[in-house]
Design a protein around this motif. Structure first.
Motif, PDB file in Angstrom:
ATOM      1  N   HIS A 164      43.608 -50.194  41.644  1.00  0.00           N
ATOM      2  CA  HIS A 164      43.287 -51.504  42.206  1.00  0.00           C
ATOM      3  C   HIS A 164      43.257 -52.547  41.103  1.00  0.00           C
ATOM      4  CE1 HIS A 164      39.233 -50.536  40.762  1.00  0.00           C
ATOM      5  NE2 HIS A 164      38.961 -51.822  40.857  1.00  0.00           N
ATOM      6  N   LYS A 165      43.561 -53.782  41.518  1.00  0.00           N
ATOM      7  CA  LYS A 165      43.551 -54.914  40.606  1.00  0.00           C
ATOM      8  C   LYS A 165      43.331 -56.171  41.437  1.00  0.00           C
ATOM      9  CE  LYS A 165      46.115 -56.985  36.841  1.00  0.00           C
ATOM     10  NZ  LYS A 165      47.315 -56.940  36.011  1.00  0.00           N
ATOM     11  N   GLY A 166      42.491 -57.070  40.930  1.00  0.00           N
ATOM     12  CA  GLY A 166      42.233 -58.302  41.658  1.00  0.00           C
ATOM     13  C   GLY A 166      41.044 -59.036  41.087  1.00  0.00           C
ATOM     14  N   THR A 167      40.456 -59.911  41.911  1.00  0.00           N
ATOM     15  CA  THR A 167      39.308 -60.695  41.483  1.00  0.00           C
ATOM     16  C   THR A 167      38.225 -60.664  42.555  1.00  0.00           C
ATOM     17  OG1 THR A 167      40.215 -62.725  42.415  1.00  0.00           O
ATOM     18  CG2 THR A 167      40.661 -62.292  40.073  1.00  0.00           C
ATOM     19  N   VAL A 168      36.975 -60.756  42.085  1.00  0.00           N
ATOM     20  CA  VAL A 168      35.837 -60.925  42.984  1.00  0.00           C
ATOM     21  C   VAL A 168      35.064 -62.149  42.503  1.00  0.00           C
ATOM     22  CG1 VAL A 168      35.607 -58.536  43.714  1.00  0.00           C
ATOM     23  CG2 VAL A 168      34.469 -59.265  41.645  1.00  0.00           C
ATOM     24  N   ILE A 171      41.659 -58.302  46.357  1.00  0.00           N
ATOM     25  CA  ILE A 171      41.977 -57.103  45.593  1.00  0.00           C
ATOM     26  C   ILE A 171      43.140 -56.384  46.253  1.00  0.00           C
ATOM     27  CG2 ILE A 171      41.063 -54.939  44.666  1.00  0.00           C
ATOM     28  CD1 ILE A 171      38.239 -56.266  45.213  1.00  0.00           C
ATOM     29  N   LYS A 172      44.071 -55.972  45.428  1.00  0.00           N
ATOM     30  CA  LYS A 172      45.218 -55.215  45.908  1.00  0.00           C
ATOM     31  C   LYS A 172      45.022 -53.752  45.499  1.00  0.00           C
ATOM     32  CE  LYS A 172      50.244 -55.222  45.684  1.00  0.00           C
ATOM     33  NZ  LYS A 172      51.415 -55.878  45.082  1.00  0.00           N
ATOM     34  N   VAL A 173      45.087 -52.855  46.470  1.00  0.00           N
ATOM     35  CA  VAL A 173      44.895 -51.427  46.219  1.00  0.00           C
ATOM     36  C   VAL A 173      46.195 -50.699  46.544  1.00  0.00           C
ATOM     37  CG1 VAL A 173      43.606 -49.354  46.865  1.00  0.00           C
ATOM     38  CG2 VAL A 173      42.443 -51.555  46.771  1.00  0.00           C
ATOM     39  N   ASN A 174      46.663 -49.915  45.576  1.00  0.00           N
ATOM     40  CA  ASN A 174      47.835 -49.061  45.780  1.00  0.00           C
ATOM     41  C   ASN A 174      47.378 -47.613  45.801  1.00  0.00           C
ATOM     42  OD1 ASN A 174      49.936 -51.047  45.749  1.00  0.00           O
ATOM     43  ND2 ASN A 174      49.562 -51.277  43.563  1.00  0.00           N
ATOM     44  N   VAL A 175      47.840 -46.876  46.814  1.00  0.00           N
ATOM     45  CA  VAL A 175      47.494 -45.468  46.940  1.00  0.00           C
ATOM     46  C   VAL A 175      48.789 -44.674  46.985  1.00  0.00           C
ATOM     47  CG1 VAL A 175      46.332 -43.723  48.349  1.00  0.00           C
ATOM     48  CG2 VAL A 175      45.423 -46.055  48.256  1.00  0.00           C
ATOM     49  N   PRO A 201      37.807 -60.905  37.036  1.00  0.00           N
ATOM     50  CA  PRO A 201      38.935 -59.983  37.218  1.00  0.00           C
ATOM     51  C   PRO A 201      38.460 -58.535  37.083  1.00  0.00           C
ATOM     52  CG  PRO A 201      39.094 -61.095  35.091  1.00  0.00           C
ATOM     53  CD  PRO A 201      37.891 -61.650  35.788  1.00  0.00           C
ATOM     54  N   ILE A 202      38.922 -57.680  38.001  1.00  0.00           N
ATOM     55  CA  ILE A 202      38.578 -56.256  37.951  1.00  0.00           C
ATOM     56  C   ILE A 202      39.838 -55.433  38.124  1.00  0.00           C
ATOM     57  CG2 ILE A 202      36.213 -56.523  38.784  1.00  0.00           C
ATOM     58  CD1 ILE A 202      37.258 -55.582  41.544  1.00  0.00           C
ATOM     59  N   LYS A 203      39.801 -54.224  37.585  1.00  0.00           N
ATOM     60  CA  LYS A 203      40.888 -53.272  37.796  1.00  0.00           C
ATOM     61  C   LYS A 203      40.346 -51.882  37.533  1.00  0.00           C
ATOM     62  CE  LYS A 203      42.798 -53.612  33.144  1.00  0.00           C
ATOM     63  NZ  LYS A 203      43.994 -53.856  32.355  1.00  0.00           N
ATOM     64  N   GLY A 204      41.034 -50.892  38.048  1.00  0.00           N
ATOM     65  CA  GLY A 204      40.595 -49.516  37.851  1.00  0.00           C
ATOM     66  C   GLY A 204      41.500 -48.543  38.573  1.00  0.00           C
ATOM     67  N   ASN A 205      41.220 -47.272  38.365  1.00  0.00           N
ATOM     68  CA  ASN A 205      41.980 -46.231  39.046  1.00  0.00           C
ATOM     69  C   ASN A 205      41.101 -45.021  39.267  1.00  0.00           C
ATOM     70  OD1 ASN A 205      41.876 -45.016  36.522  1.00  0.00           O
ATOM     71  ND2 ASN A 205      43.932 -45.630  35.991  1.00  0.00           N
ATOM     72  N   MET A 206      41.570 -44.131  40.134  1.00  0.00           N
ATOM     73  CA  MET A 206      40.813 -42.940  40.488  1.00  0.00           C
ATOM     74  C   MET A 206      41.774 -41.899  41.056  1.00  0.00           C
ATOM     75  SD  MET A 206      37.655 -42.698  43.194  1.00  0.00           S
ATOM     76  CE  MET A 206      38.641 -42.585  44.669  1.00  0.00           C
ATOM     77  N   LYS A 207      41.460 -40.642  40.856  1.00  0.00           N
ATOM     78  CA  LYS A 207      42.256 -39.558  41.424  1.00  0.00           C
ATOM     79  C   LYS A 207      41.373 -38.723  42.333  1.00  0.00           C
ATOM     80  CE  LYS A 207      45.671 -39.173  37.798  1.00  0.00           C
ATOM     81  NZ  LYS A 207      46.953 -39.254  38.376  1.00  0.00           N
ATOM     82  N   LEU A 208      41.973 -38.219  43.396  1.00  0.00           N
ATOM     83  CA  LEU A 208      41.254 -37.397  44.363  1.00  0.00           C
ATOM     84  C   LEU A 208      42.164 -36.267  44.807  1.00  0.00           C
ATOM     85  CD1 LEU A 208      38.750 -37.069  46.283  1.00  0.00           C
ATOM     86  CD2 LEU A 208      40.031 -38.439  47.923  1.00  0.00           C
ATOM     87  N   GLU A 243      33.960 -47.354  46.882  1.00  0.00           N
ATOM     88  CA  GLU A 243      33.249 -46.903  45.680  1.00  0.00           C
ATOM     89  C   GLU A 243      34.013 -47.256  44.406  1.00  0.00           C
ATOM     90  OE1 GLU A 243      32.439 -42.744  46.175  1.00  0.00           O
ATOM     91  OE2 GLU A 243      31.060 -43.101  47.841  1.00  0.00           O
ATOM     92  N   MET A 244      35.331 -47.100  44.433  1.00  0.00           N
ATOM     93  CA  MET A 244      36.145 -47.391  43.255  1.00  0.00           C
ATOM     94  C   MET A 244      36.019 -48.872  42.866  1.00  0.00           C
ATOM     95  SD  MET A 244      40.277 -46.996  42.815  1.00  0.00           S
ATOM     96  CE  MET A 244      40.597 -48.069  44.205  1.00  0.00           C
TER      97      MET A 244
END
Length: 183
Positions: free
Chosen positions: A62-66, A43-47, A80-87, A120-121
């Motif tokens: 984030h985007k990638g595979t598990v 998984i690749k996570v960009n912040v 394949p999974i992907k998602g986003n979150m704001k904090l 968590e994301m």
């Protein structure tokens, strides 16, 4: 816990504006949290951290595979999974992370730990039912399915059952049926 230092962002020395961080997540990351649901993960996570004069805004993507087992066939596959979150990070008297979108750090803090938020994301982006794509389109061939096809009970000929029923009908019923239709 040495591995978690990679996810500490020291914001005290950063200038105002946007700053980009990139992380490559594997199963070693999930072992820190004692989470063993994934056989493998990539998984690749960009912040993006936007530093403002009174607060910080963090945008995670984030985007990638598990690699997980299918809930129906227990066959492993890459999901394949992907998602986003704001904090939003604000500063106050005491540490408070009760709200999922707002983190309050004590005054004088110089770094923010984002490992828990990334964890968590990603975990929450995995669907509850994990079904192999081969099950959906019917292309999955496994030993279990082959064995089930071999062991299915063959249906008796329907024609022979119907013929037997017709022969066993009492002729008196035909006379009674005629009474109903004669009305």
């Amino acid at each position: 816990m040495n591995k978690i230092k990679e996810f500490l962002i020291p914001f005290i020395g950063l200038k105002l504006g946007k700053h980009h961080f990139e992380y490559q997540i594997s199963n070693a990351f999930f072992e820190i949290f004692d989470y063993h649901e994934f056989n493998n993960s990539n998984i690749k996570v960009n912040v993006v951290l936007e530093k403002k004069s009174t607060m910080l805004e963090l945008a995670f993507k984030h985007k990638g595979t598990v690699n997980v087992p299918c809930d129906m066939t227990n066959e492993e596959f890459d999901l394949p999974i992907k998602g986003n979150m704001k904090l939003i990070v604000r500063f106050g008297e005491a540490f408070n992370n009760d709200n999922e979108e707002l983190l309050i750090l004590p005054h004088g803090e110089y770094q923010v730990d984002i490992a828990q938020y990334i964890y968590e994301m990603i975990v929450l982006s995995v669907p509850l039912r994990r079904i192999h794509p081969g099950v959906k389109d019917g292309s999955l061939n496994t030993e279990a399915l082959t064995k089930l096809k071999e062991l299915t009970v063959k249906e008796l000929k329907k024609e022979s059952k119907e013929e037997q029923k017709e022969e066993n009908i009492d002729p008196r019923w035909d006379k009674l049926k005629q009474l109903l239709t004669d009305k």
